[in-house]
Enzyme design. Structure first.
Site, PDB file in Angstrom:
ATOM      1  N   HIS A 202      96.868  61.853  -9.633  1.00  0.00           N
ATOM      2  CA  HIS A 202      96.722  61.953 -11.078  1.00  0.00           C
ATOM      3  C   HIS A 202      98.061  61.769 -11.794  1.00  0.00           C
ATOM      4  O   HIS A 202      98.128  61.180 -12.871  1.00  0.00           O
ATOM      5  CB  HIS A 202      96.109  63.308 -11.458  1.00  0.00           C
ATOM      6  CG  HIS A 202      94.618  63.320 -11.344  1.00  0.00           C
ATOM      7  ND1 HIS A 202      93.911  64.415 -10.921  1.00  0.00           N
ATOM      8  CD2 HIS A 202      93.694  62.364 -11.589  1.00  0.00           C
ATOM      9  CE1 HIS A 202      92.623  64.126 -10.934  1.00  0.00           C
ATOM     10  NE2 HIS A 202      92.472  62.897 -11.335  1.00  0.00           N
ATOM     11  N   CYS A 491      95.978  42.844 -26.457  1.00  0.00           N
ATOM     12  CA  CYS A 491      96.678  44.134 -26.507  1.00  0.00           C
ATOM     13  C   CYS A 491      96.229  45.125 -25.442  1.00  0.00           C
ATOM     14  O   CYS A 491      96.723  46.243 -25.403  1.00  0.00           O
ATOM     15  CB  CYS A 491      96.460  44.792 -27.876  1.00  0.00           C
ATOM     16  SG  CYS A 491      96.956  43.781 -29.263  1.00  0.00           S
TER      17      CYS A 491
END
Length: 558
Positions: A202, A491
């Protein structure tokens, strides 16, 4: 120079002075003495200890930890995004897992202190996860993070802080836990390298989502790096470089030699950056960005617990424009909702431009600030509308702009009307792309949301931009923009993959906007690219039937 090899996380590169992140003793209860350091502060001695008292101490520590996690979730959502918020929410859920509670209870009944009960219960799971290997082993770092929080909560200490990291430092650590990754991203760490860890942890995911280049699992050789020495981190290559050159102009591997990026035939290409503040715009400039392709204006509100007033917004937008006096800054209007609720609201209501039009006073204030900033700042400004699904939305914003500029003119306030652009990030916008492109100066592809909407997945899922359905949606939107003769940029996170960015050039994209630390790698890949060869790759990708075909095609081109 000496190179150390590990596993790269992300695509960027950076250098800086090494800063070793130390660990609190309370975070390392592998040694039994760790809990003993707290006996004089909070732990009752053996003669007065009772199971009921230890249960109460455990409950108090758990409550403190939950409070800390919830506070951190709010900061993480603003600084790093929903991925960080979800990780911390998972921590809270585990604290009330019946199996965890049962193990703590058994240890307390066996006359252990609450600290030792917590440490032993979690240690069993940490060892079990690590023995399993693979992605499961990466979850062990989450439990180490949780263990440290709980043990610090017994004497009521505040959480460990990584604040104080020097500017432009490369942070080195034994391993990195999720909460540390969040804080390092907040503090603007230049890069990260760790002795242990994996790219599926994580912590690694959070660093990648924030654009912080990292190399994990370097091994024991990393310990030879001395505090303060110059270190380079190249995430794309999975390499840590010791003493990367002595030239003062080479202070950062990420800093590019000035110059335009062009195709082999001389067509100019722009590599710009996604940012959420003028500070991040400064980092983007240092990394070699040509401008800002996506200024996430809602971050101004998320970081200040409310929408800034017109003056504060004007200052923030103008500061970003001043970073790129010869470039362009594209500011996305507020995109509240979903994983980015406006502070003080329940997060319901329409997203994107529809949400702005539903709050006309706030919308006009933002347009007013943008028009003022366009006059005050040095660069060229484009206002980009998010989540457009109807042509009427563009027309309504134009009407608002007309009203705002009329007011500014009457008041004698300096202003400049910015260009208008739209985000294409829904199937509706893809269908309407020809009509939208005819009404604006630029089209921006938001591949993260576009992939999720096209595939029907949740926002929690990773965007799969190489799925054929997504590739074909991109192809159609870019073709519409090119037919209309307007600028087209991408983007989304996918553009940070240099080979995906090369394929976008093949479709006709002329600007890729990526996380600041991904700018150098994308610039290197696109400079001198054979546009005709890229077009062949793009055509084959659009004709592919499976994601694996697209992935294989891109891998062959790398």
């Amino acid at each position: 120079m000496t190179d150390l090899c590990g596993v790269g996380v992300g695509t960027g590169a950076a250098t800086g002075r090494a800063f070793w992140l130390t660990r609190d003793a309370s975070d390392s209860p592998d040694a039994p003495d760790a809990s003993d350091t707290q006996v004089t502060r909070d732990t009752p001695d053996a003669s007065s200890r009772s199971p009921d008292a230890e249960r109460e101490r455990f409950e108090r520590a758990r409550s403190r930890t939950v409070e800390e996690l919830r506070d951190e979730q709010e900061r993480a959502a603003a600084a790093v995004g929903k991925a960080a918020e979800d990780v911390l929410a998972t921590h809270e859920t585990f604290l009330y897992d019946p199996a965890f509670e049962e193990r703590v209870e058994e240890a307390i009944e066996a006359d252990e202190t609450a600290e030792r009960a917590v440490a032993s219960a979690l240690e069993d799971w940490i060892e079990a996860f690590e023995d399993t290997g693979g992605k499961t082993a990466a979850r062990a770092d989450d439990l180490r993070d949780l263990r440290g929080r709980l043990l610090r909560a017994f004497p009521g200490e505040s959480g460990r802080s990584v604040r104080g990291v020097p500017p432009n430092a490369v942070v080195l650590a034994e391993r990195l836990e999720p909460s540390q990754a969040v804080r390092l991203a907040e503090e603007g760490a230049t890069g990260v390298a760790t002795v242990s860890g994996s790219r599926t942890s994580h912590a690694a995911i959070l660093l990648r989502s924030r654009g912080v280049p990292a190399v994990v699992g370097v091994g024991e050789a990393l310990r030879t790096v001395e505090e303060g020495s110059r270190v380079g981190v190249d995430a794309a290559a999975g390499r840590v470089t010791l003493a990367p050159g002595d030239d003062a102009d080479a202070d950062s591997l990420a800093r590019e030699t000035p110059g335009d990026v062009r195709t082999a035939s001389g067509t100019p290409l722009a590599v710009t950056a996604n940012v959420g503040s003028s500070r991040e715009a400064a980092v983007a400039l240092e990394r070699g960005a040509d401008g800002v392709g996506l200024f996430r204006s809602e971050f101004l509100a998320l970081r200040s617990d409310g929408v800034p007033d017109v003056d504060a917004q004007t200052e923030a937008y103008a500061a970003a424009l001043d970073r790129f006096p010869e470039g362009r800054v594209a500011v996305r209007t507020f995109d509240f909702g979903g994983d980015k609720p406006l502070p003080g609201t329940d997060g319901t209501g329409p997203r994107g431009v529809a949400g702005s039009l539903a709050t006309p006073d706030r919308h006009r204030d933002q347009l007013r600030a943008l028009c003022r900033a366009a006059a005050d700042g040095a660069g060229d400004l484009t206002v980009v509308l998010p989540h457009v699904t109807r042509v009427e939305e563009v027309t309504a914003v134009r009407d608002h702009l007309d009203a705002v500029t009329d007011e500014l003119a009457e008041e004698g306030v300096a202003y400049e009307r910015p260009d208008l652009g739209v985000m294409v990030e829904t199937p509706a916008a893809v269908e309407l792309a020809p009509e939208l492109a005819d009404r604006v100066a630029s089209v921006s592809l938001g591949t993260n949301d576009l992939a999720r909407y096209v595939l029907g997945t949740t926002r929690d899922a990773d965007p799969e931009a190489t799925e054929p359905a997504v590739i074909r949606a991109i192809e159609r939107a870019v073709a519409a923009a090119n037919d209309a003769g307007v600028r087209v940029r991408c983007c989304g996170e996918a553009a940070a993959d240099p080979d995906f960015a090369a394929m976008l050039v093949g479709f006709g994209v002329t600007e890729t906007s990526v996380a600041p630390d991904a700018v150098p790698a994308v610039r290197r890949r696109l400079d001198g690219i054979d546009a005709d060869a890229a077009a062949v790759v793009a055509e084959r990708a659009a004709a592919a039937s499976t994601k694996s075909e697209v992935d294989s095609l891109l891998n062959r081109e790398s």
